[in-house]
Design a protein around this motif. Structure first.
Motif, PDB file in Angstrom:
ATOM      1  N   PRO A   1      14.465  63.124  71.925  1.00 46.34           N
ATOM      2  CA  PRO A   1      14.608  62.539  73.262  1.00 46.34           C
ATOM      3  C   PRO A   1      14.429  63.607  74.324  1.00 46.34           C
ATOM      4  CG  PRO A   1      16.579  62.171  71.903  1.00 46.34           C
ATOM      5  CD  PRO A   1      15.718  63.163  71.201  1.00 46.34           C
ATOM      6  N   GLU A   2      14.060  63.181  75.549  1.00 42.99           N
ATOM      7  CA  GLU A   2      13.963  64.126  76.647  1.00 42.99           C
ATOM      8  C   GLU A   2      15.336  64.655  77.016  1.00 42.99           C
ATOM      9  OE1 GLU A   2      11.939  62.091  79.825  1.00 42.99           O
ATOM     10  OE2 GLU A   2      10.108  63.127  79.270  1.00 42.99           O
ATOM     11  N   GLU A   3      15.352  65.809  77.663  1.00 49.09           N
ATOM     12  CA  GLU A   3      16.621  66.399  78.074  1.00 49.09           C
ATOM     13  C   GLU A   3      17.328  65.559  79.126  1.00 49.09           C
ATOM     14  OE1 GLU A   3      18.217  68.952  76.819  1.00 49.09           O
ATOM     15  OE2 GLU A   3      16.639  69.134  75.323  1.00 49.09           O
ATOM     16  N   ARG A   4      16.563  65.069  80.107  1.00 51.41           N
ATOM     17  CA  ARG A   4      17.173  64.326  81.214  1.00 51.41           C
ATOM     18  C   ARG A   4      17.632  62.949  80.765  1.00 51.41           C
ATOM     19  NH1 ARG A   4      17.289  64.156  86.823  1.00 51.41           N
ATOM     20  NH2 ARG A   4      17.130  62.097  87.766  1.00 51.41           N
ATOM     21  N   THR A   5      16.746  62.245  80.102  1.00 48.06           N
ATOM     22  CA  THR A   5      17.077  60.902  79.628  1.00 48.06           C
ATOM     23  C   THR A   5      16.024  60.504  78.617  1.00 48.06           C
ATOM     24  OG1 THR A   5      17.549  58.628  80.255  1.00 48.06           O
ATOM     25  CG2 THR A   5      15.775  59.718  81.442  1.00 48.06           C
ATOM     26  N   SER A   6      16.320  59.549  77.775  1.00 48.02           N
ATOM     27  CA  SER A   6      15.388  59.154  76.740  1.00 48.02           C
ATOM     28  C   SER A   6      14.680  57.866  77.105  1.00 48.02           C
ATOM     29  CB  SER A   6      16.141  58.963  75.421  1.00 48.02           C
ATOM     30  OG  SER A   6      15.284  58.458  74.434  1.00 48.02           O
ATOM     31  N   TYR A   7      13.340  57.906  77.025  1.00 49.56           N
ATOM     32  CA  TYR A   7      12.579  56.694  77.212  1.00 49.56           C
ATOM     33  C   TYR A   7      12.153  56.116  75.872  1.00 49.56           C
ATOM     34  CZ  TYR A   7      12.021  58.548  81.932  1.00 49.56           C
ATOM     35  OH  TYR A   7      12.237  59.061  83.189  1.00 49.56           O
ATOM     36  N   GLY A   8      12.529  56.768  74.773  1.00 45.95           N
ATOM     37  CA  GLY A   8      12.053  56.379  73.464  1.00 45.95           C
ATOM     38  C   GLY A   8      12.568  55.028  73.014  1.00 45.95           C
ATOM     39  N   GLN A   9      11.671  54.241  72.411  1.00 43.90           N
ATOM     40  CA  GLN A   9      12.065  52.966  71.825  1.00 43.90           C
ATOM     41  C   GLN A   9      12.046  53.052  70.324  1.00 43.90           C
ATOM     42  OE1 GLN A   9      12.905  50.207  73.710  1.00 43.90           O
ATOM     43  NE2 GLN A   9      13.563  49.202  71.838  1.00 43.90           N
ATOM     44  N   GLY A  10      11.087  53.774  69.780  1.00 43.91           N
ATOM     45  CA  GLY A  10      10.995  53.924  68.340  1.00 43.91           C
ATOM     46  C   GLY A  10       9.561  53.978  67.881  1.00 43.91           C
ATOM     47  N   MET A  11       9.375  53.925  66.554  1.00 47.50           N
ATOM     48  CA  MET A  11       8.051  53.988  65.957  1.00 47.50           C
ATOM     49  C   MET A  11       8.061  53.156  64.690  1.00 47.50           C
ATOM     50  SD  MET A  11       7.970  57.553  63.855  1.00 47.50           S
ATOM     51  CE  MET A  11       6.802  56.799  62.738  1.00 47.50           C
ATOM     52  N   ALA A  12       6.878  52.957  64.133  1.00 45.39           N
ATOM     53  CA  ALA A  12       6.782  52.173  62.908  1.00 45.39           C
ATOM     54  C   ALA A  12       5.547  52.586  62.120  1.00 45.39           C
ATOM     55  CB  ALA A  12       6.728  50.681  63.226  1.00 45.39           C
ATOM     56  N   PHE A  13       5.676  52.516  60.798  1.00 44.79           N
ATOM     57  CA  PHE A  13       4.528  52.601  59.908  1.00 44.79           C
ATOM     58  C   PHE A  13       4.004  51.182  59.763  1.00 44.79           C
ATOM     59  CE2 PHE A  13       2.835  52.011  55.619  1.00 44.79           C
ATOM     60  CZ  PHE A  13       1.801  52.933  55.622  1.00 44.79           C
ATOM     61  N   VAL A  14       2.690  51.006  59.964  1.00 51.74           N
ATOM     62  CA  VAL A  14       2.133  49.654  60.052  1.00 51.74           C
ATOM     63  C   VAL A  14       0.925  49.509  59.128  1.00 51.74           C
ATOM     64  CG1 VAL A  14       1.358  47.838  61.625  1.00 51.74           C
ATOM     65  CG2 VAL A  14       2.783  49.692  62.487  1.00 51.74           C
ATOM     66  N   VAL A  15       0.863  48.366  58.438  1.00 55.51           N
ATOM     67  CA  VAL A  15      -0.321  47.960  57.683  1.00 55.51           C
ATOM     68  C   VAL A  15      -0.789  46.647  58.290  1.00 55.51           C
ATOM     69  CG1 VAL A  15      -1.279  47.452  55.412  1.00 55.51           C
ATOM     70  CG2 VAL A  15       0.660  49.027  55.608  1.00 55.51           C
ATOM     71  N   PHE A  16      -2.062  46.569  58.700  1.00 52.52           N
ATOM     72  CA  PHE A  16      -2.531  45.422  59.483  1.00 52.52           C
ATOM     73  C   PHE A  16      -4.034  45.227  59.260  1.00 52.52           C
ATOM     74  CE2 PHE A  16      -3.090  49.253  61.741  1.00 52.52           C
ATOM     75  CZ  PHE A  16      -4.234  49.112  62.507  1.00 52.52           C
ATOM     76  N   PRO A  17      -4.555  44.035  59.577  1.00 51.79           N
ATOM     77  CA  PRO A  17      -5.940  43.731  59.230  1.00 51.79           C
ATOM     78  C   PRO A  17      -6.996  44.200  60.209  1.00 51.79           C
ATOM     79  CG  PRO A  17      -4.869  41.774  60.094  1.00 51.79           C
ATOM     80  CD  PRO A  17      -3.810  42.836  60.010  1.00 51.79           C
ATOM     81  N   SER A  18      -6.629  44.480  61.477  1.00 49.47           N
ATOM     82  CA  SER A  18      -7.634  44.821  62.476  1.00 49.47           C
ATOM     83  C   SER A  18      -7.079  45.815  63.484  1.00 49.47           C
ATOM     84  CB  SER A  18      -8.106  43.556  63.208  1.00 49.47           C
ATOM     85  OG  SER A  18      -8.913  43.888  64.319  1.00 49.47           O
ATOM     86  N   ILE A  19      -7.821  46.888  63.737  1.00 50.71           N
ATOM     87  CA  ILE A  19      -7.411  47.869  64.722  1.00 50.71           C
ATOM     88  C   ILE A  19      -7.331  47.243  66.106  1.00 50.71           C
ATOM     89  CG2 ILE A  19      -8.159  49.943  65.965  1.00 50.71           C
ATOM     90  CD1 ILE A  19      -9.144  51.085  63.390  1.00 50.71           C
ATOM     91  N   VAL A  20      -8.238  46.325  66.399  1.00 51.78           N
ATOM     92  CA  VAL A  20      -8.291  45.705  67.721  1.00 51.78           C
ATOM     93  C   VAL A  20      -6.980  44.992  68.045  1.00 51.78           C
ATOM     94  CG1 VAL A  20      -9.466  43.995  69.149  1.00 51.78           C
ATOM     95  CG2 VAL A  20     -10.788  45.464  67.622  1.00 51.78           C
ATOM     96  N   ASP A  21      -6.387  44.331  67.043  1.00 47.46           N
ATOM     97  CA  ASP A  21      -5.174  43.558  67.277  1.00 47.46           C
ATOM     98  C   ASP A  21      -4.044  44.393  67.857  1.00 47.46           C
ATOM     99  OD1 ASP A  21      -6.535  41.419  66.276  1.00 47.46           O
ATOM    100  OD2 ASP A  21      -5.624  41.497  64.271  1.00 47.46           O
ATOM    101  N   LEU A  22      -3.932  45.632  67.430  1.00 46.37           N
ATOM    102  CA  LEU A  22      -2.814  46.478  67.856  1.00 46.37           C
ATOM    103  C   LEU A  22      -2.951  46.947  69.298  1.00 46.37           C
ATOM    104  CD1 LEU A  22      -0.336  47.337  66.121  1.00 46.37           C
ATOM    105  CD2 LEU A  22      -2.205  46.339  64.845  1.00 46.37           C
ATOM    106  N   ARG A  23      -4.138  46.846  69.878  1.00 50.18           N
ATOM    107  CA  ARG A  23      -4.329  47.281  71.261  1.00 50.18           C
ATOM    108  C   ARG A  23      -3.503  46.442  72.231  1.00 50.18           C
ATOM    109  NH1 ARG A  23     -10.970  47.904  71.364  1.00 50.18           N
ATOM    110  NH2 ARG A  23     -11.119  49.489  69.724  1.00 50.18           N
ATOM    111  N   TYR A  24      -3.131  45.249  71.803  1.00 48.53           N
ATOM    112  CA  TYR A  24      -2.385  44.344  72.668  1.00 48.53           C
ATOM    113  C   TYR A  24      -0.887  44.364  72.376  1.00 48.53           C
ATOM    114  CZ  TYR A  24      -7.158  42.730  73.371  1.00 48.53           C
ATOM    115  OH  TYR A  24      -8.503  42.691  73.649  1.00 48.53           O
ATOM    116  N   GLY A  25      -0.463  45.307  71.549  1.00 44.75           N
ATOM    117  CA  GLY A  25       0.959  45.441  71.270  1.00 44.75           C
ATOM    118  C   GLY A  25       1.707  45.892  72.505  1.00 44.75           C
TER     119      GLY A  25
END
Length: 453
Positions: free
Chosen positions: A91-115
């Protein structure tokens, strides 16, 4: 494990950086120690500038993706795969903007652009969440509580199938084989943590295991879910990572003032009356259809544009500190010019080096000058006209506890948010569909509380 075995190994470090990756598919090996040379699709906040894969940065409410451009063939219904990586979320020193991360398996790269960002982790959005046609598997490492009731923890690991609402999730922990018990892990701790994700296609079982970097793989997984991925995966699937920033949810009180502070038997202050409060995305600006608050405590951006965020509550808290030290209301129309508005009066005294003259005369000099100066300066810093320059509550606490030195302050009134005072004498003003006699703004719908309720 029967069928083709895919093996993936990644390292994540400092704000989610990937360092190395190994993939074995049907006997073929792909090795990436420098991600600048890897065949990756990278977008959003994600970066490989120094050879590491960094998914997120300090941007607010944004996403980052990094995926291998070559898909994996899952043609055998009894396929099995495993992935292993090490990550560190810083996290940043001042405050955290982090939400998280994920390992993802999915059928199309294009689909994730709208996440979407925030709790959607850059994978889903409001329109496609929980749709069977997504064909997405994700293992999330979430560092903020979700708005979904099923995921209230701000430190959890979850298995997601076609939706950000996990089919199974648990607080982050690992099984310590030496003592035979689970030990907690803090995902956003700056520490490197290893994760194993393993799918046994023959037994239709998905296991997720965590441990500190130097700890051998525990014999018991954190999550173990019976699932048939052959019904979810298509024949060609991509793999990679998604990350997002966003503060989660916060309460905007919108009416911090002296009459809403309650004292317990030990004279500890408690904030009360949440009648105007709203539950809102952390770091986001709330645009109200009507202005609410109490004159003198409302930040300039509230009265001028009707917007509110955490910084508007900080402004009100600063005015409250000045009110307590000075023994005066924020606005007193009956006083002489130059003394009607508390913030403006304190600033004028500060300019001529007479800041302590503003301390409540009823104290008759019986106070610690150093403490009074600290509170007066801090109150003025919180009252700055630029919301970005106001401190966070974490900063304020550290200033009061003298863990951090308070910054230098100039008493130029232009730098402070001087309240806009209506030309009225009534306790409460409400205007519906008409202009209100304020100095510099016009509203079709406005509700303003003057001098308390």
């Amino acid at each position: 494990m029967a069928g083709a075995i895919q093996f993936l190994s990644l390292w994540m470090l400092a704000s989610v950086h990937a360092i190395s990756m190994v993939l074995a598919q049907d006997g073929n090996h792909f090795v990436h120690y420098d991600f600048r040379k890897a065949d990756l699709y990278v977008d959003g906040m994600a970066s490989t500038k120094d050879g590491r894969l960094k998914l997120t940065n300090s941007s607010k409410r944004a996403t980052g993706h990094a995926f291998h451009r070559t898909p994996i063939a899952f043609v055998n219904s009894s396929f099995s795969f495993s992935t292993e990586f090490v990550f560190a979320i810083v996290p940043e020193e001042r405050t955290s903007y982090g939400q998280g991360m994920a390992f993802v398996v999915f059928p199309s790269i294009v689909d994730l652009r709208y996440g979407a960002a925030t709790s959607y982790l850059g994978i889903f959005n409001r329109g496609n969440d929980n749709k069977t046609e997504n064909h997405i598997l994700a293992v999330e490492l979430d560092t903020n509580a979700s708005s979904e009731a099923l995921e209230e923890s701000d430190n959890h690991v979850g298995i997601d199938v076609n939706s950000i609402v996990s089919v199974e999730s648990k607080d982050a922990s690992y099984f310590d084989d030496t003592v035979g018990m689970n030990r907690s892990l803090v995902l956003a701790s700056k520490q490197r943590i290893r994760i194993w994700i393993e799918y046994d296609g023959e037994n239709r079982l998905l296991n997720v295991t965590l441990a500190p970097l130097e700890t051998p793989k525990p014999r018991l997984p954190l999550l173990s879910r019976s699932i048939d991925l052959s019904k979810i995966f298509k024949e060609q699937m991509f793999f990679g990572f998604a990350g997002s920033t966003g503060w989660g949810k916060v309460v905007l009180h919108r009416d911090i003032k002296a009459s809403n502070i309650l004292l317990d038997e030990d004279l500890n202050g408690k904030l009360g009356d949440f009648g105007l409060a709203i539950f809102h995305d952390r770091g986001a600006t709330f645009e109200a259809t009507r202005v609410v608050g109490t004159i003198g405590y409302m930040a300039p951006e509230v009265t001028a544009m009707g917007v509110a965020n955490e910084a508007t509550d900080i402004y009100a808290f600063g005015v409250l500190m000045l009110e307590v030290v000075c023994g005066r209301r924020p606005v007193e129309p009956e006083r002489s010019p130059g003394q009607k508005i508390l913030v403006e009066w304190v600033a004028s005294c500060g300019r001529r080096g007479a800041l302590l003259d503003t301390v409540d005369s009823k104290l008759a000099g019986n106070f610690e000058a150093e403490e009074a100066m600290l509170l007066l300066k801090l109150g003025m810093i919180c009252s700055q006209i630029d919301p970005q320059k106001r401190p966070t509550m974490k900063d304020i606490t550290e200033y009061l506890e003298q863990k951090k030195r308070i910054p230098h302050i100039s008493f130029d009134t232009a730098a402070f948010g001087i309240p806009i005072v209506p030309i009225i004498s009534d306790e409460t003003v409400t205007a519906q569909g008409s202009a209100l006699s304020f100095a510099s703004f016009l509203y079709d719908t406005i509700t303003v509380l003057f001098r308390g309720r």
